[in-house]
Design an enzyme around this catalytic site. Structure first.
Site, PDB file in Angstrom:
ATOM      1  N   SER A 133      15.763  33.632  66.398  1.00  0.00           N
ATOM      2  CA  SER A 133      14.778  34.249  66.095  1.00  0.00           C
ATOM      3  C   SER A 133      14.678  34.598  64.684  1.00  0.00           C
ATOM      4  CB  SER A 133      14.667  35.474  67.035  1.00  0.00           C
ATOM      5  OG  SER A 133      14.837  35.175  68.702  1.00  0.00           O
ATOM      6  N   GLU A 164      61.738  38.632  15.423  1.00  0.00           N
ATOM      7  CA  GLU A 164      61.749  37.176  15.057  1.00  0.00           C
ATOM      8  C   GLU A 164      62.037  36.615  13.802  1.00  0.00           C
ATOM      9  OE1 GLU A 164      61.492  34.393  17.319  1.00  0.00           O
ATOM     10  OE2 GLU A 164      61.287  35.612  18.865  1.00  0.00           O
TER      11      GLU A 164
END
Length: 810
Positions: free
Chosen positions: A473, A103
């Site tokens: 149950s 860059e």
């Protein structure tokens, strides 16, 4: 004389060309001066109009919400920008060098604008005839990214250059590089190199190799074009060029260059930063954080640590998925999910409405034929791969159909699963039913694992916390616990004979409760009644203790009274509970009667490390965590002993596979088998499994023991690893009578007759614990407290009538 005069005249009169040249020069100088003055005025105005840059010194980007497991594994990240700010000193040198190499190699040498680079790029662009090179310095890119748009105009470029000079007046090169490396967009919603490292390579930036750093450095120019996942070839070419530049600049040695070029990068396959196995728990945690931080949840940089532990969580997700696939297989193959019309669209487009679910992938049938005597299918996956199928997933439990309404024909959408062992593809199917698994540490209340359904990305509804279903149950232990406080005990004899309950007993219509399988044994003990899950025993205990008392007693465990109204069928689980409520309630029996509130969030920190919330309450070293004492320790001890017997010799025998002596639990099957449950615990870990249909319908010939218990067992075999058995110590206040436990005070007076308190006698010893003395229900009036039968409302009567109707004899 005349000739001399003419010569003088000629010399004094300049030629027309000379006059034009002088005029042009003057005009040019004038225009140049005017342009210079105008340019100077524009620069002065533009400089004054530049935005303030001082605030960048306190740069605080929007940081996403991150959710972690108890061990620190990242589960999910939320926010428009996925970002992790790192000071420059924490960014490894190789990453900085890779970026500068491509860059701005002269970043630390030139000023805000690199005129040498600008001239070089301009000439290169003129020669090539297109934009071949860029001339923006890193400082100019910081100016553009923080303050300007990306429009390509001369005015914007000049403003960018001026702003770059202003930035360098206020900040040093290091600060500008730090801002750039944390702000730049790098694809996949990642901003900054730290976030990109986690997304692309699933590792912190400090751990990236030279090759990985070069790959990341190639992203700023064009994140989509050089994405190593979407465009691996282009990304690799740019990476190699960056490595070459690093070698030329002396950042790496030739040997390091060769090693980096040869390195094969391992890309993160799951780039969405989400662990699918924990998706329901993550969503639950996200909602809790949104409630606490409604404005800044996605931007404050919150790090949320949950109580979820990854090994149990992964086991929970797998066990539930396998259990649902197995349960669905019991009902046979339903046929293809859809039959599409012939289309020229790509297979990916045609399968867009049928997303993959874990290992179950969608496929489009292209051809149905035969191979010898066997039928075979040719199908395509959404990526275009063609596969051959000659067999079906064993979990389907039957052969495929080649004719009729369930037949697989061309253009059918089917599910397939890969058999890695035999290297082949099998026909499979998604389950229609849903399920949930919730696991809680009894002593701390921490939610260790949560699976709210088969696939969060297919159905977001969290059945573990939101689904109210009949517990069947699995509710019976709370009836038994209430009966202990009314003078009954495990050795009490109960009549297990089928009988008709009259309206004066039910408070509504006549009701004939039945045992599963119509199996009756006459007088049996309370303990055997629970071990064998006898409906008649539970109903008798509900009558004896009083339905009103039992219902009110159950609310202290966390059950909602409105969803569990007073009625005799409540003894058989006619109310409605969530899996989380049931787990929280069973934890009371596992934890000596003490209940801990369920916890999912362990800690919330800011990204700087400041603790905003912590569940770890300060307490002295060794001091136990305290909760609410819901029932007495002796009640919990007796119930624990009975629930362990359910596992040893009752309906919960499947849990014996754990090989642990403290395993306890209870199966549950609701009326008409709409719901299948198993709730149990071992080693201090309470887990509840539920299976059923979202729109309730029968599961067929199935029970909690056949559907839910195998899921619980498979999960717990993983979850209890590393945990010690936790057997409750016998508390004071208990005595033995004929080999079973009884409250010591029940041995006095007329509380017991002939060593047994028969249910239909008038004996009721009452509670020996002050905190459990409530208004005693009247078995003869449907459970209302004494003196309140005349105040019973019409709505309550209708409610009982409805419940009894749903539990009426078939």
């Amino acid at each position: 004389m005349e000739a001399q005069a003419n010569d003088t005249t000629t010399r004094k009169s300049p030629s027309k060309l000379a006059r034009n040249l002088k005029f042009g020069l003057g005009l040019t100088l004038g225009l140049g001066m005017a342009a210079a003055l105008a340019g100077g005025w524009w620069l002065r105005q533009a400089w004054q109009d530049l935005p303030a840059v001082e605030h960048l010194a306190q740069y605080k980007p929007a940081l996403p919400l991150r959710i972690f497991s108890s061990e620190g594994e990242l589960l999910a990240e939320y926010g428009e920008e996925r970002r992790e700010f790192l000071p420059l000193k924490d960014i490894p040198l190789r990453m900085r060098q890779a970026l500068l190499a491509i860059e701005d190699a002269r970043f630390y040498e030139h000023g805000a604008v690199d005129f040498y680079g600008l001239t070089r790029a301009t000439l290169a662009n003129i020669v090539t005839g297109h934009h071949a090179q860029g001339a923006s310095t890193i400082t100019m890119q910081v100016a553009r990214d923080f303050f300007l748009s990306r429009e390509k105009t001369v005015q914007r470029k000049l403003t960018e250059m001026l702003l770059a000079y202003k930035l360098e007046q206020h900040y040093g090169k290091d600060k500008l590089l730090e801002l750039y490396m944390n702000q730049i967009y790098l694809g996949e919603r990642s901003y900054g190199f730290s976030a990109a490292s986690n997304i692309y390579f699933d590792k912190p930036l400090a751990e990236v190799s030279i090759a990985e750093a070069a790959m990341l450095a190639g992203l700023p120019k064009a994140p989509s074009a050089y994405n190593p996942v979407a465009n691996p070839q282009r990304a690799s070419v740019r990476q190699h060029y960056i490595l070459q530049r690093m070698r030329e600049l002396g950042y790496i040695t030739p040997a390091e260059y060769d090693a980096a070029v040869a390195e094969k990068l391992a890309l993160n396959k799951d780039r969405n930063s989400s662990v699918h196995a924990a998706a329901y728990a993550v969503e639950e945690a996200r909602q809790l954080i949104l409630q606490s931080y409604p404005e800044g949840a996605y931007s404050m940089g919150l790090d949320v640590t949950t109580t979820i532990r990854m090994a149990p969580q992964i086991a929970a997700d797998k066990s539930l998925r396998d259990g649902l696939l197995n349960a669905q297989a019991r009902r046979g193959y339903r046929g293809p999910e859809a039959r599409l019309a012939a289309s020229a669209d790509s297979v990916a487009r045609q399968l867009a409405a049928y997303p993959d679910s874990g290992e179950l992938r969608a496929a489009l049938v292209r051809k149905v034929g035969t191979s010898g005597k066997r039928q075979q299918l040719t199908a395509q996956l959404r990526n275009g791969d063609e596969i051959l199928l000659t067999a079906s997933d064993a979990r389907l439990g039957g052969k495929l159909q080649w004719d009729g309404t369930r037949a697989i024909v061309e253009n059918s959408v089917i599910r397939v699963v890969h058999d890695a062992a035999k290297k082949r593809w099998l026909v499979s199917q998604l389950p229609e039913m849903e399920g949930a698994l919730i696991s809680v540490d009894a002593r701390s209340g921490e939610i260790v694992a949560m699976a709210g359904g088969f696939d969060f990305y297919r159905n977001h509804y969290n059945h573990a916390t939101q689904a109210y279903r009949q517990p069947g149950s699995s509710f019976k232990p709370f009836v038994y616990s209430a009966a202990l406080e009314k003078g009954y005990f495990p050795g009490t004899a109960v009549d297990d004979t089928q009988r008709l309950l009259l309206p004066q007993e039910t408070g509504a219509r006549p009701w004939r409760p039945r045992n599963y399988g119509n199996n009756y044994e006459g007088f049996i003990s309370v303990r055997r009644g629970l071990v064998r899950s006898k409906n008649l025993v539970a109903v008798s205990l509900m009558q004896a203790a009083g339905p009103g008392y039992v219902q009110h007693y159950a609310t202290r465990f966390g059950f909602e009274g409105a969803r569990n109204p007073v009625s005799l069928p409540l003894a058989l689980g006619a109310g409605a509970v969530t899996p989380l409520q049931l787990a929280q309630s069973y934890a009371v029996f596992a934890n000596g009667g003490m209940q801990m509130p369920p916890k999912l969030i362990k800690e919330v920190r800011s990204r700087s490390g400041a603790v905003l919330f912590s569940d770890a309450a300060p307490r002295a070293k060794g001091e136990p965590v305290t909760g609410t004492q819901v029932i007495s320790t002796r009640n919990a001890y007796v119930m624990d002993s009975m629930l362990r017997d359910v596992v040893k010799s009752g309906t919960g025998r499947g849990a014996l596979a754990l090989g642990r002596g403290d395993a306890a639990g209870k199966t549950g099957t609701s009326n008409n088998a709409y719901d299948a449950w198993f709730a149990g615990y071992s080693s201090g870990l309470v887990s509840v499994v539920w299976l059923g249909y979202d729109q309730p319908k029968s599961l067929g010939n199935a029970t909690g023991g056949t559907l839910a218990l195998p899921v619980w067992r498979d999960y717990m075999q993983v979850a209890v690893q590393g945990r010690r058995e936790q057997v409750l110590a016998e508390p004071p206040g208990l005595a033995l009578l004929d080999g079973d436990y009884v409250y010591a005070e029940y041995l006095a007076g007329d509380c017991l007759k002939d060593n047994f308190a028969f249910i239909h006698s008038s004996v009721s010893c009452g509670s020996g614990d002050a905190d459990t003395r409530m208004a005693q229900g009247d078995a003869g009036n449907g459970g209302s407290s004494t003196g309140t039968s005349d105040a019973r409302t019409l709505s309550e009567a209708r409610e009982r009538e409805q419940i009894l109707k749903s539990f009426s004899e078939e």
